[in-house]
Motif scaffolding. Structure first.
Motif, PDB file in Angstrom:
ATOM      1  N   ASP A   1     -22.822  40.839 -34.117  1.00 27.66           N
ATOM      2  CA  ASP A   1     -21.568  40.995 -34.855  1.00 27.66           C
ATOM      3  C   ASP A   1     -20.894  42.280 -34.374  1.00 27.66           C
ATOM      4  O   ASP A   1     -21.429  43.381 -34.561  1.00 27.66           O
ATOM      5  CB  ASP A   1     -21.830  41.072 -36.355  1.00 27.66           C
ATOM      6  N   VAL A   2     -19.723  42.134 -33.738  1.00 26.15           N
ATOM      7  CA  VAL A   2     -19.023  43.284 -33.152  1.00 26.15           C
ATOM      8  C   VAL A   2     -17.734  43.606 -33.893  1.00 26.15           C
ATOM      9  O   VAL A   2     -16.927  44.410 -33.426  1.00 26.15           O
ATOM     10  CB  VAL A   2     -18.730  43.045 -31.660  1.00 26.15           C
ATOM     11  N   ASP A   3     -17.538  42.992 -35.029  1.00 23.34           N
ATOM     12  CA  ASP A   3     -16.381  43.278 -35.883  1.00 23.34           C
ATOM     13  C   ASP A   3     -15.043  42.992 -35.183  1.00 23.34           C
ATOM     14  O   ASP A   3     -14.084  43.751 -35.298  1.00 23.34           O
ATOM     15  CB  ASP A   3     -16.437  44.736 -36.363  1.00 23.34           C
ATOM     16  N   ILE A   4     -15.009  41.917 -34.402  1.00 28.11           N
ATOM     17  CA  ILE A   4     -13.763  41.450 -33.770  1.00 28.11           C
ATOM     18  C   ILE A   4     -13.601  39.983 -34.132  1.00 28.11           C
ATOM     19  O   ILE A   4     -14.476  39.165 -33.820  1.00 28.11           O
ATOM     20  CB  ILE A   4     -13.788  41.620 -32.232  1.00 28.11           C
ATOM     21  N   PRO A   5     -12.522  39.603 -34.835  1.00 27.97           N
ATOM     22  CA  PRO A   5     -12.339  38.194 -35.203  1.00 27.97           C
ATOM     23  C   PRO A   5     -12.357  37.294 -33.975  1.00 27.97           C
ATOM     24  O   PRO A   5     -11.870  37.646 -32.896  1.00 27.97           O
ATOM     25  CB  PRO A   5     -10.974  38.178 -35.894  1.00 27.97           C
ATOM     26  N   HIS A   6     -12.931  36.119 -34.149  1.00 26.86           N
ATOM     27  CA  HIS A   6     -13.054  35.189 -33.025  1.00 26.86           C
ATOM     28  C   HIS A   6     -11.693  34.780 -32.486  1.00 26.86           C
ATOM     29  O   HIS A   6     -11.529  34.543 -31.277  1.00 26.86           O
ATOM     30  CB  HIS A   6     -13.852  33.956 -33.467  1.00 26.86           C
ATOM     31  N   SER A   7     -10.718  34.709 -33.372  1.00 32.08           N
ATOM     32  CA  SER A   7      -9.381  34.301 -32.932  1.00 32.08           C
ATOM     33  C   SER A   7      -8.716  35.336 -32.032  1.00 32.08           C
ATOM     34  O   SER A   7      -7.757  35.017 -31.328  1.00 32.08           O
ATOM     35  CB  SER A   7      -8.492  34.025 -34.142  1.00 32.08           C
ATOM     36  N   GLU A   8      -9.207  36.561 -32.052  1.00 33.27           N
ATOM     37  CA  GLU A   8      -8.606  37.629 -31.246  1.00 33.27           C
ATOM     38  C   GLU A   8      -9.429  37.974 -30.024  1.00 33.27           C
ATOM     39  O   GLU A   8      -9.134  38.946 -29.320  1.00 33.27           O
ATOM     40  CB  GLU A   8      -8.404  38.875 -32.104  1.00 33.27           C
ATOM     41  N   HIS A   9     -10.456  37.203 -29.758  1.00 37.89           N
ATOM     42  CA  HIS A   9     -11.324  37.514 -28.620  1.00 37.89           C
ATOM     43  C   HIS A   9     -10.558  37.491 -27.297  1.00 37.89           C
ATOM     44  O   HIS A   9     -10.702  38.389 -26.466  1.00 37.89           O
ATOM     45  CB  HIS A   9     -12.498  36.532 -28.575  1.00 37.89           C
ATOM     46  N   GLU A  10      -9.780  36.457 -27.096  1.00 45.39           N
ATOM     47  CA  GLU A  10      -9.072  36.323 -25.813  1.00 45.39           C
ATOM     48  C   GLU A  10      -8.066  37.451 -25.614  1.00 45.39           C
ATOM     49  O   GLU A  10      -7.962  38.021 -24.520  1.00 45.39           O
ATOM     50  CB  GLU A  10      -8.378  34.963 -25.740  1.00 45.39           C
ATOM     51  N   VAL A  11      -7.322  37.787 -26.664  1.00 51.11           N
ATOM     52  CA  VAL A  11      -6.341  38.866 -26.552  1.00 51.11           C
ATOM     53  C   VAL A  11      -7.029  40.199 -26.298  1.00 51.11           C
ATOM     54  O   VAL A  11      -6.605  40.998 -25.457  1.00 51.11           O
ATOM     55  CB  VAL A  11      -5.485  38.931 -27.826  1.00 51.11           C
ATOM     56  N   PHE A  12      -8.135  40.453 -26.997  1.00 53.48           N
ATOM     57  CA  PHE A  12      -8.862  41.703 -26.825  1.00 53.48           C
ATOM     58  C   PHE A  12      -9.438  41.812 -25.415  1.00 53.48           C
ATOM     59  O   PHE A  12      -9.364  42.864 -24.770  1.00 53.48           O
ATOM     60  CB  PHE A  12      -9.990  41.792 -27.867  1.00 53.48           C
ATOM     61  N   LEU A  13     -10.011  40.725 -24.917  1.00 47.53           N
ATOM     62  CA  LEU A  13     -10.592  40.739 -23.569  1.00 47.53           C
ATOM     63  C   LEU A  13      -9.521  40.967 -22.512  1.00 47.53           C
ATOM     64  O   LEU A  13      -9.724  41.727 -21.558  1.00 47.53           O
ATOM     65  CB  LEU A  13     -11.345  39.432 -23.327  1.00 47.53           C
ATOM     66  N   ASP A  14      -8.400  40.286 -22.675  1.00 51.96           N
ATOM     67  CA  ASP A  14      -7.329  40.429 -21.680  1.00 51.96           C
ATOM     68  C   ASP A  14      -6.772  41.851 -21.663  1.00 51.96           C
ATOM     69  O   ASP A  14      -6.506  42.400 -20.588  1.00 51.96           O
ATOM     70  CB  ASP A  14      -6.211  39.430 -21.985  1.00 51.96           C
ATOM     71  N   LYS A  15      -6.634  42.452 -22.826  1.00 48.13           N
ATOM     72  CA  LYS A  15      -6.033  43.781 -22.904  1.00 48.13           C
ATOM     73  C   LYS A  15      -6.961  44.875 -22.412  1.00 48.13           C
ATOM     74  O   LYS A  15      -6.537  45.784 -21.689  1.00 48.13           O
ATOM     75  CB  LYS A  15      -5.603  44.057 -24.342  1.00 48.13           C
ATOM     76  N   ASN A  16      -8.236  44.815 -22.751  1.00 46.65           N
ATOM     77  CA  ASN A  16      -9.160  45.909 -22.465  1.00 46.65           C
ATOM     78  C   ASN A  16      -9.973  45.729 -21.198  1.00 46.65           C
ATOM     79  O   ASN A  16     -10.473  46.710 -20.653  1.00 46.65           O
ATOM     80  CB  ASN A  16     -10.115  46.099 -23.655  1.00 46.65           C
TER      81      ASN A  16
END
Length: 894
Positions: free
Chosen positions: A794-809
């Protein structure tokens, strides 16, 4: 008597036709003509010759160009005679050739009519001489009777009335006399036969008498042209006047206008060519006439406008006259920038140079671009004139000196204007609805709530979709727009029939940026509501980064940076310019005056000189080597400028940026050191630098492209991680964990978020995101035990935001780069252009380490790109050098 009749039957004195045919072909009779022939043989020869001549001259006559230099004696041109005669006797041929040799160097020029009369005169003179010398036994039978009569002898010589071109289908136009400039000996025969003209035999020659001697006549006035009337050939006749420099002494003056493009193809003859100097009708396709463009001017129209030179500190303003007709009517006015009148400066995109509309400019019909025509039309008033400034008309675009002067005044031109009119173009793609939505978002109230309503409501969804093409118009991509907006006091935006303040566009753009997550959640391509954009960007990306947001905010850079040139060039690199030299000249108006004085907008300089001068200036003024990191070579591109590898090609728009950007990462790999460098030649092709060696590249992973999706990042992660594990086979578990932690930091170029500062935590976030997206997007790719373990964390990142977070960082920093490991075990990520055995060094005065590749055998290196090395981005290499643990070397870059 029998002999003379035999002569006539054999055609030995059939002078006019065969003589003229010979004078045009230039061929002598064959040796068979000199032997005696029987009556049957002579008649058969005449019949064969007549048929061959008729076949040779079959077809309609064609017009001969007076300007061609390709004519020769062997090219008589097509002619059609009512009757043909066999060739003339060899004696006459020899006499004719002697006359041609004597007269070949004469300066006089004649028309074909006069040449024909000279040939006929020569024939009668020879006949008269033969008769007096007694060589002709019965001369009376050879005398030509009165005009229009025929001899009883079947082999008679026809009168000149019968000797003419077949012109039954032509205009019965009487011939005019050719007037000589001066008297004297007859002119030379032309080097080739030109188009035949109808002629009439003078009465003296028709009666077999010698013509009177020609008397000298005074030359006509220079303006009096020679008139030559020829048979009509259905070709448009043009008047000609030859230039005094193109005439030989004593030649006739023929009027001729300036050659058009069609005529210029024919102007290849020498000045002494007969057909070039005698004006005959020129065959030109209908509508092919173009005006002369020899004078300088920025535009070409029905009458090219001529610019008057500008005085120092003067500009040209365009006075748009009141609307009286559909066509725009304008005037140019010279004004001083020290006390200018009130005027509006137009900011617009030039658009397609071939798509033009005409305006009336001081009596001339001048074509201008459709974009500028639309801007002038939008600003025109019904009852009063409007003063505007527009670069395409206010600057003589063909005058490089004037362009250099006016570009230096561009900041003052836009700063002195009462307002700047931004022209986005005509109404299209529901732009009026889009602008209505922008006005609604910029009005008082909560813009976030209004945007949420617009996204969710079907009534306003169409207007939101229309904002995307509005923010993608060519205007926002233009480089010159940046400085025009930067220096403007007041801005009004025109688009089709709409006219709104610049603040409306800017406030709406800020709303899109502040509500980016809302846009990304509700707007997805392929959900049936939103189609794809015209480029590779998504709808949220265009709304957030397009339109006014695409124009960089340069004021903080100018105000807070000591030497802002490099940062301004970086900020404006993605903007377009038709001339690659404008990548520098287009931003001069943004720079402080002290920097602007160091560069002159000189378009005569080569692109290599301009770009190399930028590097030289930045190295001397900043004592930093960061500028060479902007020479981005991946993806590989070619340039005709032949730049050294360390000189950035600012005309190239890469999809990735250097890591030494002033507000990107804040790296200080060289600490507080100053660059130690110098150019080794006057042409600035070789740069010697001092750098600390960090080893060579051992292995590298596959390079990530610049137009990628999430799947590309996932596959690259799998390949890079497998390569890392392969190189750690013989290491301890502790060493493997440390290497994987360094790998996770390298994937984001060391930009770890504060809430996951600890290496173990960031490793868990990184592996969890990639494992989750791998299972979602590529479910048939198996996961190893380690990735499955991180997937359940559990990394405290909603599953729906995984793609956006990965793309940005991660994804945005992986683009254009690849993973590598050095011989010494150091882990990093750098330019996709790297290769094994490339040298990793930290130059003094450079924010990041760089890659060098040895080239040739003289110890010279090619710059490859900048790199991230874990643990060496904050001055560790310099610290080791100062402690004596690392060596400082010199490298020559080419």
């Amino acid at each position: 008597m029998a002999d003379s009749r035999s002569d006539y039957r054999d055609g030995r004195f059939e002078a006019p036709r065969q003589y003229l045919a010979l004078s045009r072909t230039g061929h002598a009779s064959s040796s068979e003509d000199e032997r005696p022939r029987s009556r049957y043989e002579s008649r058969r020869t005449r019949t064969r010759a007549t048929r061959s001549h008729q076949q040779a001259f079959e077809g309609p006559p064609r017009a001969r160009s007076p300007l061609s230099s390709e004519e020769s004696d062997d090219d008589p041109g097509p002619r059609r005679f009512k009757s043909q005669r066999p060739l003339s006797p060899p004696r006459t041929v020899r006499r004719h050739e002697e006359v041609r040799e004597v007269r070949r160097d004469s300066r006089w020029e004649e028309d074909d009519d006069e040449i024909d009369r000279q040939s006929l005169h020569l024939y009668h003179r020879e006949r008269e001489r033969d008769r007096r010398s007694g060589r002709e036994k019965n001369p009376e039978r050879a005398v030509v009777k009165d005009r229009g009569t025929r001899r009883k002898n079947p082999s008679h010589v026809e009168s000149s009335d019968e000797l003419h071109l077949d012109e039954s289908d032509e205009d019965p136009e009487p011939a005019r006399d050719f007037r000589f400039v001066d008297g004297g000996p007859p002119p030379p025969f032309p080097s080739s036969a030109s188009e035949h003209s109808r002629f009439e035999t003078p009465p003296e020659l028709d009666r077999g008498l010698a013509p009177p001697e020609r008397t000298n006549r005074p030359p006509p006035a220079p303006s009096a042209p020679i008139e030559i009337r020829r048979r009509s050939t259905n070709v448009r006749e043009l008047p000609y006047r030859s230039s005094p420099l193109s005439r030989s002494p004593g030649m006739a003056e023929v009027p001729k206008p300036s050659p058009s493009k069609h005529e210029a193809q024919l102007l290849t003859g020498s000045p002494g060519n007969f057909s070039q100097r005698v004006g005959t009708p020129l065959e030109m396709p209908p509508g092919s006439w173009q005006p002369s463009s020899s004078h300088r001017g920025s535009v070409v129209g029905d009458r090219q406008h001529q610019y008057r030179p500008l005085d120092e500190s003067f500009i040209r303003l365009i006075r748009i006259l009141p609307e009286r007709k559909t066509m725009l009517r304008c005037e140019l006015v010279h004004v001083s920038l020290r006390k200018p009148p009130r005027y509006v400066a137009i900011s617009y995109a030039w658009g397609d140079a071939g798509d033009t509309r005409k305006i009336e400019l001081e009596g001339s019909l001048v074509p201008i671009s459709v974009s500028l025509h639309g801007a002038l039309t939008a600003l025109r008033q019904k009852s009063e004139s409007v003063m505007v400034w527009a670069d395409a008309l206010s600057i003589d675009q063909s005058n490089d000196d004037e362009k250099t002067q006016q570009i230096q005044l561009m900041p003052s031109i836009f700063a002195s204007a009462d307002s700047v009119a931004v022209w986005l173009g005509p109404e299209k793609d529901d732009s009026t609805q889009a602008i209505g939505l922008l006005c609604d978002l910029a009005s008082h109230g909560s813009p976030g709530l209004k945007l949420a309503d617009a996204v969710s409501s079907s009534a306003t969804r169409r207007a939101l979709q229309a904002v995307v093409p509005l923010f993608q118009r060519d205007y926002w991509k233009r480089l010159w727009v940046v400085q025009e907006i930067f220096n403007a006091k007041d801005i009004t935006v025109y688009c089709g029939p709409t006219k709104v303040s610049w603040d409306v566009y800017q406030d709406a753009s800020m709303t899109f940026r502040s509500e980016r997550h809302l846009l990304e959640r509700h707007i997805r391509v392929g959900n049936g509501r939103y189609g794809p954009t015209t480029d590779q960007f998504t709808y949220p990306q265009v709304l957030v980064s397009g339109g006014p947001a695409s124009l960089p905010n340069l004021r903080p850079i100018v105000e807070h940076t000591e030497e802002p040139l490099l940062e301004i060039l970086r900020a404006c690199r993605r903007k377009l310019a038709s001339d690659p030299k404008d990548k520098l000249f287009g931003v001069l108006g943004i720079l402080p005056q002290k920097v602007r004085n160091e560069f002159r907008a000189d378009y005569s300089l080569s692109l290599k000189e301009i770009y190399t001068e930028i590097v030289d200036y930045i190295l001397k003024t900043t004592e930093k080597l960061d500028v060479i990191c902007d020479a981005i070579h991946f993806p590989v591109h070619t340039s005709s400028a032949n730049l050294p590898s360390f000189v950035p090609d600012w005309s190239h728009i890469p999809q990735s940026a250097s890591m030494s950007h002033w507000d990107a990462y804040g790296f200080r790999a060289s600490g507080d050191t100053r660059a130690i460098c110098r150019f080794l030649d006057d042409r600035l092709n070789k740069l010697e630098i001092s750098a600390i060696d960090l080893g060579t590249v051992k292995v590298r992973g596959s390079a990530v492209g610049t137009l990628c999706t999430c799947d590309d990042f996932i596959l690259a992660f799998l390949q890079w991680r497998a390569l890392l594990l392969q190189t750690m086979e013989h290491e301890s578990d502790k060493g493997k964990i440390a290497a994987e932690q360094h790998f996770a930091k390298a994937l984001c170029l060391g930009q770890v978020l504060p809430q996951w500062e600890r290496p173990k935590e960031w490793l868990a976030v990184c592996y969890h995101l990639f494992a989750s997206m791998l299972q979602t997007n590529l479910p048939y790719v198996p996961l190893d035990q380690d990735l499955l373990r991180f997937l359940d964390m559990d990394v405290d990142i909603p599953h729906s935001e995984h793609e956006v977070f990965l793309d940005k960082n991660f994804g945005s920093r992986m683009m254009g780069r690849c993973f590598f490991r050095t011989e010494e075990g150091r882990i990093g990520m750098g330019s996709g252009f790297m290769a094994p055995d490339d040298v990793v060094v930290v130059p003094l005065g450079c924010s990041t380490p760089i890659l060098l590749r040895e080239t040739g055998t003289r110890g010279e290196y090619r710059f490859v790109g900048d790199v991230y090395i874990h643990g060496y981005m904050e001055g560790k290499a310099v610290h080791k050098w100062r402690n004596g643990d690392a060596e400082l070397k010199k490298y020559v870059l080419v």
